[in-house]
Design a protein around this motif. Structure first.
Motif, PDB file in Angstrom:
ATOM      1  N   MET A  13      77.472  -2.821  -6.638  1.00 49.10           N
ATOM      2  CA  MET A  13      78.681  -2.729  -5.907  1.00 49.10           C
ATOM      3  C   MET A  13      79.211  -4.405  -5.692  1.00 49.10           C
ATOM      4  N   VAL A  14      78.259  -5.320  -5.342  1.00 51.06           N
ATOM      5  CA  VAL A  14      78.641  -6.881  -4.993  1.00 51.06           C
ATOM      6  C   VAL A  14      79.062  -7.279  -6.357  1.00 51.06           C
ATOM      7  N   VAL A  15      78.629  -6.961  -7.632  1.00 51.26           N
ATOM      8  CA  VAL A  15      78.914  -7.468  -8.730  1.00 51.26           C
ATOM      9  C   VAL A  15      80.220  -7.020  -9.213  1.00 51.26           C
ATOM     10  N   ALA A  16      80.606  -5.873  -8.918  1.00 49.24           N
ATOM     11  CA  ALA A  16      81.708  -4.889  -9.286  1.00 49.24           C
ATOM     12  C   ALA A  16      82.905  -5.491  -8.331  1.00 49.24           C
ATOM     13  N   VAL A  17      82.586  -5.681  -7.103  1.00 45.27           N
ATOM     14  CA  VAL A  17      83.810  -5.944  -6.073  1.00 45.27           C
ATOM     15  C   VAL A  17      83.813  -7.560  -6.268  1.00 45.27           C
ATOM     16  N   HIS A  42      94.028  -2.492  -3.370  1.00 45.78           N
ATOM     17  CA  HIS A  42      93.522  -3.288  -2.011  1.00 45.78           C
ATOM     18  C   HIS A  42      92.850  -2.213  -1.193  1.00 45.78           C
ATOM     19  N   ALA A  43      93.183  -0.938  -1.328  1.00 45.74           N
ATOM     20  CA  ALA A  43      92.073  -0.202  -0.316  1.00 45.74           C
ATOM     21  C   ALA A  43      91.186   0.263  -1.233  1.00 45.74           C
ATOM     22  N   MET A  44      90.951   0.216  -2.638  1.00 48.56           N
ATOM     23  CA  MET A  44      89.971   0.634  -3.405  1.00 48.56           C
ATOM     24  C   MET A  44      88.838  -0.617  -3.126  1.00 48.56           C
ATOM     25  N   ARG A  45      89.380  -1.854  -3.160  1.00 46.78           N
ATOM     26  CA  ARG A  45      88.776  -2.959  -3.086  1.00 46.78           C
ATOM     27  C   ARG A  45      88.004  -3.293  -1.656  1.00 46.78           C
ATOM     28  N   ALA A  46      88.896  -2.678  -0.685  1.00 49.51           N
ATOM     29  CA  ALA A  46      88.267  -2.899   0.647  1.00 49.51           C
ATOM     30  C   ALA A  46      87.216  -1.655   0.800  1.00 49.51           C
ATOM     31  N   ALA A  47      87.379  -0.635   0.328  1.00 48.43           N
ATOM     32  CA  ALA A  47      86.343   0.436   0.341  1.00 48.43           C
ATOM     33  C   ALA A  47      85.026  -0.015  -0.339  1.00 48.43           C
ATOM     34  N   GLU A  48      85.298  -0.773  -1.553  1.00 47.97           N
ATOM     35  CA  GLU A  48      84.049  -1.037  -2.250  1.00 47.97           C
ATOM     36  C   GLU A  48      83.356  -2.359  -1.678  1.00 47.97           C
ATOM     37  N   ASP A  59      84.112  -9.288  -8.739  1.00 49.88           N
ATOM     38  CA  ASP A  59      85.133  -9.523  -9.846  1.00 49.88           C
ATOM     39  C   ASP A  59      86.424  -9.085  -9.248  1.00 49.88           C
ATOM     40  N   ASN A  60      86.614  -8.033  -8.391  1.00 43.20           N
ATOM     41  CA  ASN A  60      87.683  -7.628  -7.874  1.00 43.20           C
ATOM     42  C   ASN A  60      88.531  -8.445  -6.930  1.00 43.20           C
ATOM     43  N   TRP A  61      87.563  -9.378  -6.420  1.00 37.37           N
ATOM     44  CA  TRP A  61      88.069 -10.415  -5.844  1.00 37.37           C
ATOM     45  C   TRP A  61      88.347 -11.613  -6.454  1.00 37.37           C
ATOM     46  N   ASN A  82      91.433  -5.720 -12.830  1.00 37.97           N
ATOM     47  CA  ASN A  82      91.263  -4.384 -12.365  1.00 37.97           C
ATOM     48  C   ASN A  82      92.329  -3.713 -12.002  1.00 37.97           C
ATOM     49  N   GLU A  83      93.378  -4.336 -11.215  1.00 39.67           N
ATOM     50  CA  GLU A  83      94.450  -3.981 -10.925  1.00 39.67           C
ATOM     51  C   GLU A  83      95.566  -3.563 -11.967  1.00 39.67           C
TER      52      GLU A  83
END
Length: 161
Positions: free
Chosen positions: A20-24, A74-80, A26-28, A34-35
């Motif tokens: 999850m850290v690796v995935a999120v 942003h909601a998805m990224r916050a949950a992750e 990249d989202n940051w 991903n957006e």
């Protein structure tokens, strides 16, 4: 044996957390990637091109407002992000419980909640993806979400035995 089980559980939960850290991360660091993938799904872009007749049946579900798409991302990224933090908290507590520093039920309970959250995130993507018919054109995403959901579910089983 209890110490070994706690350490194995810690490793399994840390595995989920590391993924999850690796995935999120990249989202940051690269949110556009991903957006835009999320946007393609909720706008039904590929479905409209590749399956126009079926697209017309669910075109009313389409979200094309960039602000709404950004909020969804942003909601998805916050949950992750929250799941990643919770998973590492659970893993650390399990290690501490193995050393006798915290009660094992507290550590296991935290890990169960965190792993359930991980699992529910991917279940949510499957449900949301189903609403936007992503199995038509985004099969790899759907398959990935199922595999992640199952991974989380299997860790939950280990935690609950």
């Amino acid at each position: 044996m209890e110490v070994i089980l706690l350490l194995v559980e810690a490793a399994l939960v840390a595995g989920l957390g590391t993924w999850m850290v690796v995935a999120v991360a990249d989202n940051w660091r690269h949110p556009r990637m991903n957006e835009e993938a999320v946007a393609m799904v909720v706008r039904l872009d590929l479905m409209a091109q590749e399956y126009p007749e079926d697209y017309r049946l669910i075109a009313h579900r389409r979200i094309d407002d960039p602000v709404s798409i950004r909020r969804l991302f942003h909601a998805m990224r916050a949950a992750e992000t929250l799941a990643a933090v919770a998973l590492f908290a659970g893993a650390i507590l399990l290690v501490l419980a193995a050393g006798g520093a915290v009660p094992a039920p507290l550590a296991t309970g935290t890990a169960i909640v965190a792993s359930a959250f991980f699992t529910l995130i991917w279940g949510g993507f499957i449900i949301g993806g189903n609403y936007f018919a992503y199995w038509y054109c985004h099969q790899w995403a759907q398959s990935n979400h199922f595999m992640l959901m199952f991974w989380g579910f299997f860790v939950l089983i280990v935690l609950m035995i």
